[in-house]
Every structure is written in structure tokens, then in C-alpha cells.
Design a protein around this motif. Structure first.
Motif, PDB file in Angstrom:
ATOM      1  N   THR A   7       0.852  -1.183   0.000  1.00  0.00           N
ATOM      2  CA  THR A   7       0.000   0.000   0.000  1.00  0.00           C
ATOM      3  C   THR A   7       0.887   1.230   0.000  1.00  0.00           C
ATOM      4  O   THR A   7       2.075   1.161   0.321  1.00  0.00           O
ATOM      5  N   SER A   9       1.230   5.571  -1.702  1.00  0.00           N
ATOM      6  CA  SER A   9       0.847   6.482  -2.781  1.00  0.00           C
ATOM      7  C   SER A   9       1.107   5.805  -4.121  1.00  0.00           C
ATOM      8  O   SER A   9       1.880   4.840  -4.207  1.00  0.00           O
ATOM      9  N   LEU A  10       0.480   6.318  -5.161  1.00  0.00           N
ATOM     10  CA  LEU A  10       0.682   5.757  -6.490  1.00  0.00           C
ATOM     11  C   LEU A  10       2.161   5.790  -6.860  1.00  0.00           C
ATOM     12  O   LEU A  10       2.705   4.810  -7.378  1.00  0.00           O
ATOM     13  N   VAL A  26      -5.040   1.727 -12.796  1.00  0.00           N
ATOM     14  CA  VAL A  26      -5.590   2.722 -11.881  1.00  0.00           C
ATOM     15  C   VAL A  26      -7.068   2.905 -12.213  1.00  0.00           C
ATOM     16  O   VAL A  26      -7.428   3.175 -13.364  1.00  0.00           O
ATOM     17  N   ASN A  29     -11.419   6.261  -9.929  1.00  0.00           N
ATOM     18  CA  ASN A  29     -11.382   7.047  -8.693  1.00  0.00           C
ATOM     19  C   ASN A  29      -9.953   7.289  -8.197  1.00  0.00           C
ATOM     20  O   ASN A  29      -9.750   7.836  -7.124  1.00  0.00           O
ATOM     21  N   GLU A  31      -7.729   4.983  -7.365  1.00  0.00           N
ATOM     22  CA  GLU A  31      -7.189   3.867  -6.599  1.00  0.00           C
ATOM     23  C   GLU A  31      -6.559   2.843  -7.531  1.00  0.00           C
ATOM     24  O   GLU A  31      -6.996   2.658  -8.660  1.00  0.00           O
ATOM     25  N   ASP A  33      -6.072  -0.702  -8.849  1.00  0.00           N
ATOM     26  CA  ASP A  33      -6.785  -1.971  -8.863  1.00  0.00           C
ATOM     27  C   ASP A  33      -5.837  -3.067  -8.401  1.00  0.00           C
ATOM     28  O   ASP A  33      -4.625  -2.931  -8.475  1.00  0.00           O
TER      29      ASP A  33
END
Length: 70
Positions: A7, A9-10, A26, A29, A31, A33
Motif C-alpha cells: 500500500t 501512494s501511487l 488505476v 477514482n 485507486e 486496482d
């Protein structure tokens, strides 16, 4: 079996996933996938093959496993 989750940030997730050559998806929204990849690990503990579940044929994976066993 052991499950590991990533987990963050992108940008952080991209930095970790890039060396694995795993495509991130992505969602609309923003998030990330779930990423589904299959890795074949040899007896030495190193990755031998990586498969996309959308493209990998079970027969091909079985053949690769048998080649490592011989």
C-alpha cells in the motif's frame, strides 16, 4: 502460503512494482486496482518466469514447471 500486500501512494507503489515489470491499473477514482501476476520461482529462490493471468496458458506454465524439475 504467505500473502504480502503493498500500500502507499501511487508513486511509491510504482517505484516498487517497476522492477517487477508489473502493469498497474488505476481505477477511475484514482485507486490502484488489484494486480494479479503469477511468478514461477526456481529452486534457488529467484524468479524464473512471470505470467500475466490474461495471457498465460496452463499448459505453458506446466511445461515451464516440468523443465525446472528436470
Amino acid at each position: 502460503s504467505v500473502w504480502l500486500f503493498l500500500t502507499g501512494s501511487l508513486q511509491n507503489v510504482e517505484e516498487v512494482m517497476a522492477p517487477l515489470h508489473v502493469e498497474l491499473r488505476v481505477a477511475s477514482n484514482g485507486e490502484i486496482d488489484h494486480v494479479i501476476e503469477v511468478f514461477l520461482v526456481g529452486p534457488s529462490g529467484h524468479e524464473r518466469r512471470q505470467y500475466s493471468p490474461y495471457e498465460a496458458a496452463p499448459e505453458a506454465i506446466a511445461e515451464d514447471v516440468m523443465s525446472l524439475a528436470s
